[in-house]
Design an enzyme around this catalytic site. Sequence first.
Site: not given
Length: 329
Positions: A56, A205-206, A208-210
């Site tokens: 990263y 868990p989101l 990727r923000g969707f």
Amino acid sequence: MKERILGKTGLKSAEIGLGCMGMSEFYGQADEAESVKVIRTAVEKGVTMLDTADMYGRGHNEVLVGKAVQGIRDRIVLATKFGIVRSDDPEKRGVNGSPEYVKQACDASLKRLGVDIIDLYYMHRKDPSTEIEETVSAMAELIKAGKVRHIGLSEVSAHNLKRAHAVYPITAVQAEYSLWTRDIEENGLLDTCRELGIGIVAYSPLGRGFLSGSIESAESLAPDDFRRNNPRFMGENMRKNAMMLAEYKKMAESIGCTPAQLAIAWILAKGEDIVPIPGTKRLKYLEDNINAANFRLTPEQVVRLEKIIDWKHIAGDRYGAEGMKTLDK
């Protein structure tokens, strides 16, 4: 925040962790000072697991996390990963799981993090040219050397997890898991983890923000946001996927939580052996994510959610072509 135990090796973590990747790369520009504040605030509010990796930001993220945990090291579960090797071409990456590389990578991570020991050390991806027994044996040597406390695997197949666990007890498997990515339920990985007593750390868990419900299109994202080239966020795929969000948002409103909290609450309801690690680089989203722990879904609500976000009808792969090649199937 409540605790969860990952695996049979006794690793404890608060039930919601923090993914730190976006503080260095992939999700647009980040403010380093705010990122440090996000990490320290998360710990103050009860988060214990901090997740990073050597790839990263090409090491930047480990340096950032190391800076943020100074003085609070004893309050956190520090997790990092090795195995993905970056090249000058951002679209091309290698994977190295050789015993020699495992040891070199661990020493480099310890130096960047500024710590003496890593709590949870993952193989980020399986090296197709190295038998998994060789890689895990080298990781076990790190435990004997006092450099690592627990070992884990990321994006591993059920078959290779069994092979790895036969060499040395695996504490946790990190896998993409959310309402719109439920592969581990179908490919045997979730069942294998539970059969062997291995914890699951759920990244993205989101979605990727969707699942925050706030992304209108790929074009609305920052120019350097990797989701612009993610199949699920592109063109017709995004339009098709977004059709599921209206009813999803209504359900969140009826429960009294935000869409992001609903997504995390769903993960928490899927088992006490799962720790979601939503990532954020903004304080305003951190509190929202952490407060998802206040919402407990009923079995009926879980079933309803899974009908609203029907993952079998999600359009697009979860990575681009190059990323899909690195997954252990």
